[in-house]
Write an enzyme that holds these catalytic residues in place. Sequence first.
Site, PDB file in Angstrom:
ATOM      1  N   LYS A  85      -7.666   1.306  -0.702  1.00  0.00           N
ATOM      2  CA  LYS A  85      -7.688   0.327   0.380  1.00  0.00           C
ATOM      3  C   LYS A  85      -7.044  -0.957  -0.125  1.00  0.00           C
ATOM      4  O   LYS A  85      -7.009  -1.209  -1.317  1.00  0.00           O
ATOM      5  CB  LYS A  85      -9.141   0.068   0.768  1.00  0.00           C
ATOM      6  N   ARG A  91     -11.070   0.367  -3.720  1.00  0.00           N
ATOM      7  CA  ARG A  91      -9.789  -0.282  -4.012  1.00  0.00           C
ATOM      8  C   ARG A  91      -8.921   0.529  -4.977  1.00  0.00           C
ATOM      9  O   ARG A  91      -7.769   0.186  -5.227  1.00  0.00           O
ATOM     10  CB  ARG A  91     -10.039  -1.665  -4.627  1.00  0.00           C
ATOM     11  N   GLU A 121      -2.221   7.193  15.610  1.00  0.00           N
ATOM     12  CA  GLU A 121      -3.424   6.892  14.837  1.00  0.00           C
ATOM     13  C   GLU A 121      -4.239   8.168  14.584  1.00  0.00           C
ATOM     14  O   GLU A 121      -4.716   8.395  13.476  1.00  0.00           O
ATOM     15  CB  GLU A 121      -4.273   5.837  15.575  1.00  0.00           C
ATOM     16  N   TRP A 157      -6.058   1.880  -9.511  1.00  0.00           N
ATOM     17  CA  TRP A 157      -5.177   2.693  -8.665  1.00  0.00           C
ATOM     18  C   TRP A 157      -3.825   2.620  -9.351  1.00  0.00           C
ATOM     19  O   TRP A 157      -3.180   1.584  -9.368  1.00  0.00           O
ATOM     20  CB  TRP A 157      -5.110   2.114  -7.253  1.00  0.00           C
ATOM     21  N   CYS A 181      -6.938  -1.545  -7.077  1.00  0.00           N
ATOM     22  CA  CYS A 181      -7.640  -1.922  -8.299  1.00  0.00           C
ATOM     23  C   CYS A 181      -8.755  -2.925  -7.977  1.00  0.00           C
ATOM     24  O   CYS A 181      -8.604  -3.785  -7.120  1.00  0.00           O
ATOM     25  CB  CYS A 181      -6.731  -2.530  -9.349  1.00  0.00           C
ATOM     26  N   LYS A 225      -5.133   9.662  10.874  1.00  0.00           N
ATOM     27  CA  LYS A 225      -6.519   9.882  10.406  1.00  0.00           C
ATOM     28  C   LYS A 225      -6.665  11.301   9.864  1.00  0.00           C
ATOM     29  O   LYS A 225      -7.292  11.519   8.834  1.00  0.00           O
ATOM     30  CB  LYS A 225      -7.522   9.689  11.545  1.00  0.00           C
ATOM     31  N   ASN A 244      -5.172  -6.774 -11.625  1.00  0.00           N
ATOM     32  CA  ASN A 244      -4.929  -6.172 -10.313  1.00  0.00           C
ATOM     33  C   ASN A 244      -3.606  -6.725  -9.814  1.00  0.00           C
ATOM     34  O   ASN A 244      -3.421  -7.936  -9.806  1.00  0.00           O
ATOM     35  CB  ASN A 244      -6.106  -6.566  -9.399  1.00  0.00           C
ATOM     36  N   GLY A 245      -2.671  -5.831  -9.416  1.00  0.00           N
ATOM     37  CA  GLY A 245      -1.364  -6.295  -8.930  1.00  0.00           C
ATOM     38  C   GLY A 245      -0.245  -5.602  -9.680  1.00  0.00           C
ATOM     39  O   GLY A 245      -0.460  -4.571 -10.336  1.00  0.00           O
ATOM     40  N   HIS A 286      13.314  18.328  23.123  1.00  0.00           N
ATOM     41  CA  HIS A 286      14.589  17.984  22.489  1.00  0.00           C
ATOM     42  C   HIS A 286      14.644  18.442  21.030  1.00  0.00           C
ATOM     43  O   HIS A 286      15.461  17.948  20.264  1.00  0.00           O
ATOM     44  CB  HIS A 286      14.847  16.475  22.608  1.00  0.00           C
ATOM     45  N   GLU A 340      -4.561  11.735   6.457  1.00  0.00           N
ATOM     46  CA  GLU A 340      -5.044  11.080   5.239  1.00  0.00           C
ATOM     47  C   GLU A 340      -6.401  11.598   4.793  1.00  0.00           C
ATOM     48  O   GLU A 340      -6.671  11.620   3.599  1.00  0.00           O
ATOM     49  CB  GLU A 340      -5.042   9.551   5.387  1.00  0.00           C
TER      50      GLU A 340
HETATM   51  C1  F6R Z   1      -5.161   4.061   7.452  1.00  0.00           C
HETATM   52  C2  F6R Z   1      -5.224   2.785   6.777  1.00  0.00           C
HETATM   53  C3  F6R Z   1      -3.941   2.133   6.384  1.00  0.00           C
HETATM   54  C4  F6R Z   1      -4.012   0.620   6.659  1.00  0.00           C
HETATM   55  C5  F6R Z   1      -2.751  -0.078   6.126  1.00  0.00           C
HETATM   56  C6  F6R Z   1      -2.743  -1.563   6.416  1.00  0.00           C
HETATM   57  O1  F6R Z   1      -6.433   4.536   7.739  1.00  0.00           O
HETATM   58  O2  F6R Z   1      -6.275   2.274   6.514  1.00  0.00           O
HETATM   59  O3  F6R Z   1      -2.852   2.714   7.038  1.00  0.00           O
HETATM   60  O4  F6R Z   1      -4.144   0.432   8.032  1.00  0.00           O
HETATM   61  O5  F6R Z   1      -2.656   0.125   4.741  1.00  0.00           O
HETATM   62  O6  F6R Z   1      -3.824  -2.196   5.811  1.00  0.00           O
HETATM   63  P1  F6R Z   1      -4.315  -3.628   6.279  1.00  0.00           P
HETATM   64  O7  F6R Z   1      -4.797  -3.478   7.693  1.00  0.00           O
HETATM   65  O8  F6R Z   1      -5.380  -4.009   5.326  1.00  0.00           O
HETATM   66  O9  F6R Z   1      -3.112  -4.533   6.222  1.00  0.00           O
END
Ligand code: F6R
Length: 588
Positions: A583, A27, A463, A73, A2, A467, A97-98, A486, A470
């Site tokens: 994010k 966000r 990783e 969000w 948010c 990527k 937000n929260g 296994h 997502e």
């Molecule tokens: C994946 C991604 C998430 C963040 C995770 C932690 O591309 O961006 O998996 O890495 O939500 O976020 P931070 O680093 O902000 O604590």
Amino acid sequence: MCGIVGYVGKEKALPRILSGLKFLEYRGYDSAGVAYVKENKIKIVKEAGRISALEASLNKEENTYLGIGHTRWATHGVPNKINSHPHKSGKFTVVHNGIIENYMELKDMLIEKGIEFKTDTDTEVIPALLNYNYEQEKDIIKVINKTIKMLKGSFALGIICDDDLDSIYATRYDSPLIIAHQKNGYFIASDVPAILNYTNKYLLLDNLEIAKINVNNLIVFNSNLQKINKEELTFVGTSDDAMLNGYEHYMLKEIHEEAKVFKDTFNYYVLENQFKETMPNLKDYHDIHIVACGSAYYVGYIAKYLIEKYASIPVLVEVASEYRYKKNFYTKDTLVIIISQSGETADSLAALRQVKEDGIDTMAIVNVVESSIAREAKYTLYVKAGPEIAVATTKAFLAQTTLLALLTVKLSKNNELLKEFKGIDKNIEELLSRDYLKYAKEIYNHNDAFFIGRNIDYALCLEGSLKLKETSYINAVSFQAGELKHGTISLISENTPVIAINTLDSIRNKTISNIKEVKARGANVLYITNENVRDNFYNNIILIPKVADIVSPILTVIPLQLIAYEVAKLRNCDIDKPRNLAKSVTVE
Ligand code: F6R
């Protein structure tokens, strides 16, 4: 999670609020709304969907000089018009937000008093409670102070009261909120990019502080309702850092900033000697725990291999949401490292607080300056990635990996290793200049893909597969190469894409054997390595520069990021705003 933007001043409010919300869309982006004051009345406009939908329903040139906006969000209640913010109850209009964890309890109490609720959100309880408390005592600041002390959970709030339509009130607890002053007015916002078009000076509200803001004046109260002065902070950077600058997507732009990010992080800690400044007395730690979420957790995995190999210190890596609810074993010389791009991730922040309570040394590796994790850890090391807007992290991952490799050098007390970092920026540039589309074409029309590797390469598999998952919604799964036989190898069939990473001399041949096993079962193998061998066990190969293990992951991740980007593009996915994500995950 948010985004909030509010404006009060002499300029028209709606263009400022909408421009700020667009910068914060990363966000949360499932619905949006604004409340503004027009002819001494509150008007609320909300829409499900993106901010563009809200913009289409508004007359931006409306003569309004005060308003609060929100991009959501969804946590409680589906993302429709009615559940989107702002929410109004009686005389109070709120953006939030929260998460309010005790909202059911509060809602029941208010329903018993005859108050009606219209939405499925936790947020609606806030204006309802404000209004209820206001009926007992007609002092807005006191009422806000009383109300926020009744809330459990996390919140950043922008508030308007019908009895004071010249002011915005703002407060927070564990969700970020900044206030910025520009010559003709004030902003509130969840994050700095929202205000960069107007100013780079801001102040940060602390937990339970309350601000009253009108066109000429800002007053901040602490939780005892004493007036306080706040330090003004300056954001280093410009609004350009948060703009596309000709790139099609933020993800692509941010990947292309990686050579600079590497150089900035290296120069800051090595050439400008910031390790010494930040951590003059780095102890000889007996063991290290690394705690983080998502990609930051995978950086922790990389760091585990590096620190154990080069500094001979045992490292435990844990996902924050698990770590905080399990029994942890410390010695008096344990260091706990929290890695977080945003510095606001709720689980990582909670884990940090718990470790501090146990009296253990904490270190934060963070990108966002003055974020909660950065401010609360004993030691804070900033990565030099700059604002990251795409929801999927790329450049911050590379910056975190660089900084942890540098920290490994520091912990190993072997400065000779620094030589290995020389020229890596040039290697990054060369890797960025290559075309990855042809590899993406082999993957994009499959529903599953597998990543295999051992040791540090396995961490990179994690990783790479995240990527891909997502951004393109392909079910991409990682396995330690030696584990396939296994059980997992039963999933391999004709043409299944397998991305095999193999960069370590010590186990090169072992991984090759595992790749041959999947190739023999029909897999379409993309081989990512730094040393080719004349043998026919792959369909395609990406040869990355051969560098020392301590810096190798900084390079290996680049093809993985660009392949995920190209696959997502071929599948027409919303690359910068993947479905269901946001994010800065400030909820548990
Ligand atoms: C994946 C991604 C998430 C963040 C995770 C932690 O591309 O961006 O998996 O890495 O939500 O976020 P931070 O680093 O902000 O604590």
